[in-house]
Enzyme design. Structure first.
Site, short mmCIF file in Angstrom:
data_model
loop_
_atom_site.label_atom_id
_atom_site.label_comp_id
_atom_site.label_asym_id
_atom_site.label_seq_id
_atom_site.Cartn_x
_atom_site.Cartn_y
_atom_site.Cartn_z
N GLN A 180 0.83 -1.21 0.00
CA GLN A 180 0.00 0.00 0.00
C GLN A 180 0.86 1.26 0.00
OE1 GLN A 180 -0.73 -1.15 4.62
NE2 GLN A 180 -2.29 0.16 3.76
N GLU A 207 -8.41 5.62 5.95
CA GLU A 207 -8.19 4.80 7.15
C GLU A 207 -8.01 5.64 8.40
OE1 GLU A 207 -5.28 1.17 8.75
OE2 GLU A 207 -4.65 2.39 7.05
#
Length: 268
Positions: free
Chosen positions: A122, A207
């Site tokens: 990521q 997130e």
């Protein structure tokens, strides 16, 4: 003849006085970076039950709720490249929050970490606010390792950022961040990682990440819209699982996906 001497002395005195402040600011920045490198990490999707039976405000039928992820996840196989573009938001202190508390959120794209929880490849951008101070950090991560900051890519609110991850194998790949506004691009290559990707999840996520093993206080990030959302060159997110963050019985985000766009709005 005394005037130049006096002026020179004053200049030297001013430099001496200024140096400690400059040094202190540099030290604070170094300490923040060092602390961040030790403590900052993403995590796999932490699913929670939809205790409230809540549907989104835009009519999307949600499949999952999570304590840390909001966005869209495609579940399939052979996912090698995931990319998306977003405009950097200006985070705000949530309603009822404290100006002395640090609030953060992160926007990223990744491979795995949902149904496949062995690893995540990521990359993304964190946005943080404390009082009137706002900072941005670009990073890359191969979970379960912690995140590492990129250098050489200044980011500010309003910049257009393209984030891309590519898996060259199940234990190797690259993370790339391009600041389209400034023309700056940074990248990092991974190889020989100890934990294998499944290549079965493609993600566009906002997130609530972790610091020191606990979730950070979640910032009001406004809206993050991933455009040009694609996996393996395809730009259709149809069938993606939509995820919203739910904490302490309250839903904090409202996300949706359509075509090549994934949108998440703060609703807390």
């Amino acid at each position: 003849m005394q005037i130049p001497i006096i002026a020179s002395a004053l200049l030297c005195a001013n430099l001496v006085l200024a140096a400690p402040g400059t040094s202190m600011r540099s030290q604070r920045a170094s300490d923040r970076i060092a602390e961040r490198r030790i403590n900052r990490s993403s995590n796999i999707n932490q699913r929670v039950d939809n205790e409230l039976g809540v549907a989104s405000k835009n009519g999307t039928s949600h499949v999952e709720y999570s304590s840390n992820w909001a966005g869209a996840v495609l579940i399939g196989s052979g996912y090698k490249t995931v990319t998306g573009t977003f405009v950097v938001p200006t985070p705000k202190v949530p309603s009822g929050g404290s100006s002395s508390t640090t609030y953060s959120a992160s926007a990223w794209v990744g491979i795995d970490g949902d149904t496949c929880q062995t690893a995540i490849l990521q990359t993304g951008v964190d946005f943080t606010i404390q009082g009137s101070s706002v900072t941005y950090d670009a990073w890359f991560e191969y979970y379960p390792d912690y995140a590492h900051d990129f250098s050489g890519i200044p980011i500010k609110a309003g910049d257009t950022i393209t984030v891309t991850v590519t898996a060259s194998s199940t234990t190797a790949g690259t993370a790339v961040i391009e600041n389209v506004t400034t023309g700056k691009t940074v990248s990092h290559s991974f190889s020989g990682e100890s934990y294998a990707l499944c290549e079965t999840n493609a993600e566009w996520i906002v997130e609530d990440f972790e610091s020191g093993g606990s979730l950070v206080s979640f910032a009001n990030f406004g809206t993050v819209e991933f455009t040009g959302a694609s996996v393996n060159g395809g730009t259709d997110t149809s069938g993606a699982t939509i995820i919203d963050i739910q904490q302490s019985g309250k839903v904090l985000t409202d996300c949706s996906a359509s075509g090549s766009t994934v949108t998440c709005a703060y609703s807390g």
